[in-house]
Design a protein around this motif. Structure first.
Motif, mmCIF file in Angstrom:
data_model
loop_
_atom_site.group_PDB
_atom_site.id
_atom_site.type_symbol
_atom_site.label_atom_id
_atom_site.label_comp_id
_atom_site.label_asym_id
_atom_site.label_seq_id
_atom_site.Cartn_x
_atom_site.Cartn_y
_atom_site.Cartn_z
ATOM 1 N N LYS A 3 44.082 41.719 41.849
ATOM 2 C CA LYS A 3 43.895 40.642 40.527
ATOM 3 C C LYS A 3 43.935 39.610 40.824
ATOM 4 O O LYS A 3 43.287 38.835 40.423
ATOM 5 N N PHE A 4 45.433 39.611 41.295
ATOM 6 C CA PHE A 4 45.523 37.933 41.587
ATOM 7 C C PHE A 4 45.081 36.866 42.295
ATOM 8 O O PHE A 4 45.042 35.978 42.391
ATOM 9 N N LYS A 5 44.900 37.490 43.918
ATOM 10 C CA LYS A 5 44.021 37.299 45.011
ATOM 11 C C LYS A 5 42.605 37.255 43.549
ATOM 12 O O LYS A 5 42.088 35.906 44.225
ATOM 13 N N GLU A 6 42.210 37.793 42.984
ATOM 14 C CA GLU A 6 40.814 36.989 43.084
ATOM 15 C C GLU A 6 40.699 36.224 41.697
ATOM 16 O O GLU A 6 40.057 35.152 42.367
ATOM 17 N N VAL A 7 42.032 36.335 40.728
ATOM 18 C CA VAL A 7 41.954 35.550 39.360
ATOM 19 C C VAL A 7 42.808 34.211 40.698
ATOM 20 O O VAL A 7 42.110 33.245 39.964
ATOM 21 N N PHE A 8 43.301 34.040 41.485
ATOM 22 C CA PHE A 8 43.205 32.351 42.478
ATOM 23 C C PHE A 8 42.608 32.193 42.835
ATOM 24 O O PHE A 8 42.061 30.685 43.079
ATOM 25 N N MET A 9 41.117 33.342 43.663
ATOM 26 C CA MET A 9 40.150 32.206 44.415
ATOM 27 C C MET A 9 39.338 32.025 43.225
ATOM 28 O O MET A 9 38.173 30.977 44.012
ATOM 29 N N HIS A 10 38.860 32.654 41.990
ATOM 30 C CA HIS A 10 38.503 32.234 40.895
ATOM 31 C C HIS A 10 38.636 30.914 41.008
ATOM 32 O O HIS A 10 38.124 29.229 40.062
ATOM 33 N N LEU A 11 39.905 30.326 41.180
ATOM 34 C CA LEU A 11 41.168 29.056 40.366
ATOM 35 C C LEU A 11 40.249 27.956 41.027
ATOM 36 O O LEU A 11 39.946 27.075 41.596
ATOM 37 N N VAL A 12 40.416 28.305 42.886
ATOM 38 C CA VAL A 12 40.012 27.570 43.854
ATOM 39 C C VAL A 12 38.734 26.855 43.903
ATOM 40 O O VAL A 12 38.467 25.765 43.453
ATOM 41 N N PHE A 13 37.972 28.245 43.460
ATOM 42 C CA PHE A 13 36.077 27.704 43.460
ATOM 43 C C PHE A 13 35.792 26.757 42.347
ATOM 44 O O PHE A 13 35.346 26.095 42.258
ATOM 45 N N LEU A 14 36.814 27.077 41.232
ATOM 46 C CA LEU A 14 36.769 26.172 39.870
ATOM 47 C C LEU A 14 37.490 24.575 40.178
ATOM 48 O O LEU A 14 36.028 23.873 39.861
ATOM 49 N N LEU A 15 38.260 24.767 40.991
ATOM 50 C CA LEU A 15 38.671 23.513 40.665
ATOM 51 C C LEU A 15 37.942 22.671 42.240
ATOM 52 O O LEU A 15 37.841 21.248 41.796
ATOM 53 N N ALA A 16 37.585 23.370 43.075
ATOM 54 C CA ALA A 16 36.418 22.675 43.805
ATOM 55 C C ALA A 16 35.449 22.247 43.225
ATOM 56 O O ALA A 16 34.708 21.273 43.361
ATOM 57 N N ALA A 17 34.536 23.214 42.046
ATOM 58 C CA ALA A 17 32.856 22.835 41.033
ATOM 59 C C ALA A 17 33.479 21.473 40.719
ATOM 60 O O ALA A 17 32.906 20.563 40.597
ATOM 61 N N PHE A 18 34.991 21.127 39.974
ATOM 62 C CA PHE A 18 35.941 20.452 39.057
ATOM 63 C C PHE A 18 35.887 19.025 39.594
ATOM 64 O O PHE A 18 35.575 17.672 39.161
#
Length: 283
Positions: A3-18
Motif C-alpha cells: 500500500k505504501f508503494k502504491e501511495v508513493f507512486m501515486h504521489l510521484v505521478f501527481l507531482l509529475a503532472a503538476f
C-alpha cells in the motif's frame, strides 16, 4: 508495504503532472506579462494589422509575419496532408510485409532529422530547383511550403497509420461481406472510422509547420513585407523572432515577445478547434 508503494507512486505521478502544468503556466505568465504591456504601448490593433516593421522608427506591424506563417503553413498542408494520408493508408492496408519493413524505418528516420539538416537540403536542392524551373530567386514561399510539407510527413503518416490500424476489423469485414472491393472497403469504411485520429495527426502537423524556425529561415527569403505570391520571399513570426532577438533591446525586444504571444495564441486556437472537431466526430 504494498500500500505504501502504491501511495508513493501515486504521489510521484501527481507531482509529475503538476510539474508539467507548472511549466506551461510559467511560459504563459512570462509571455503575457512581457508581451501584453508592449502591445498596449504600441496599440493592439496597430500591432496586429500594421504592414510595416521598422524597429528603428518604432513601427511594429506584424501583419506580414502573420500572413507569412499562415500561407507557408497552408502550403505545407496542401502538400503534406494528401501524401501523408495516402502513405498511411498504403502502409496500414496495402503494403506487403517485406516492403513495410523497408519503408517504415525511413519514415521514422525522417522524424528524427534535425531541422537544420532539412534547411541545408532546402538550400542545396529546393532553392536551386525553384530558381531553375521558375527563373526567380529560389528563396520563396513555395520553397518553404515544399520543405515544411516534407517535414510534417512523418507526423501525419505515423499518427494516421496508428488511427487506421486501431479501427476494429469488423468494419472492414462487414464492408467486404456486403460486396465492396478491398479498396472501397478501406476508403469508404475504415478511413472515415479513423477520422478523429487522422485529424489529430493533421493538427500535430500544423503545430510543427507553424512553429518551425530554422529550416524556414534558410529557404524563405526572410523579407519583412506582406507576401506577394508563391514565388516571392516571406518572413514568418518564428523567423522574425529568431533573426532579431539577438540584438533587440527595450521596446523592440518586448515586441518580439509580443509576437511570441500571438504565435502562442495561434497554437491554442488550433488545439481548441481540434478539440471541438473531435467532440463532434465522437458525437
Amino acid at each position: 508495504m504494498q500500500k505504501f508503494k502504491e501511495v508513493f507512486m501515486h504521489l510521484v505521478f501527481l507531482l509529475a503532472a503538476f510539474v508539467s502544468i507548472a511549466a506551461v503556466a510559467l511560459i504563459c505568465i512570462f509571455l503575457f506579462a512581457n508581451g501584453v504591456p508592449a502591445m498596449k504601448e504600441v496599440g493592439f490593433f496597430k500591432f496586429m494589422t500594421g504592414e510595416v516593421w521598422r524597429p528603428g522608427n518604432d513601427l511594429y506591424g506584424i501583419l506580414p509575419f502573420i500572413l507569412g506563417s499562415i500561407y507557408v503553413t497552408a502550403g505545407a498542408l496542401v502538400i503534406g496532408v494528401p501524401i501523408g494520408l495516402l502513405t498511411a493508408v498504403f502502409l496500414a492496408k496495402f503494403c506487403p510485409a517485406w516492403l513495410y519493413k523497408i519503408i517504415k524505418p525511413f519514415i521514422n528516420l525522417m522524424a528524427g532529422i534535425p531541422s537544420v539538416i532539412y534547411g541545408f537540403f532546402g538550400m542545396c536542392v529546393l532553392v536551386p530547383l525553384v530558381r531553375q524551373i521558375f527563373g526567380v530567386n529560389g528563396n520563396t514561399m513555395l520553397t518553404a511550403s515544399v520543405l515544411l510539407g516534407m517535414m510534417i510527413l512523418p507526423t501525419i503518416i505515423s499518427v494516421s497509420e496508428t488511427a487506421i490500424r486501431a479501427v476494429p476489423d469488423k468494419y472492414y469485414q462487414g464492408a467486404l461481406a456486403l460486396g465492396a472491393t478491398h479498396e472501397r472497403s478501406v476508403f469508404r469504411t475504415v478511413v472515415p472510422a479513423a477520422k478523429s485520429g487522422i485529424m489529430a495527426g493533421i493538427i500535430l502537423g500544423v503545430g510543427r509547420a507553424i512553429g518551425e524556425t530554422m529550416a524556414v529561415i534558410m529557404v524563405a527569403g526572410n523579407q519583412p513585407r506582406v507576401p506577394e505570391g508563391l514565388l516571392k520571399g516571406v518572413r514568418t513570426m518564428t523567423a522574425n523572432i529568431v533573426i532579431e532577438m539577438g540584438y533587440a533591446t527595450d521596446l523592440h525586444r518586448e515586441m518580439l515577445v509580443a509576437t511570441g504571444v500571438v504565435l502562442f495564441v495561434f497554437i491554442l486556437i488550433i488545439n481548441l478547434l481540434f478539440s471541438i472537431l473531435k467532440r463532434k466526430t465522437v458525437a
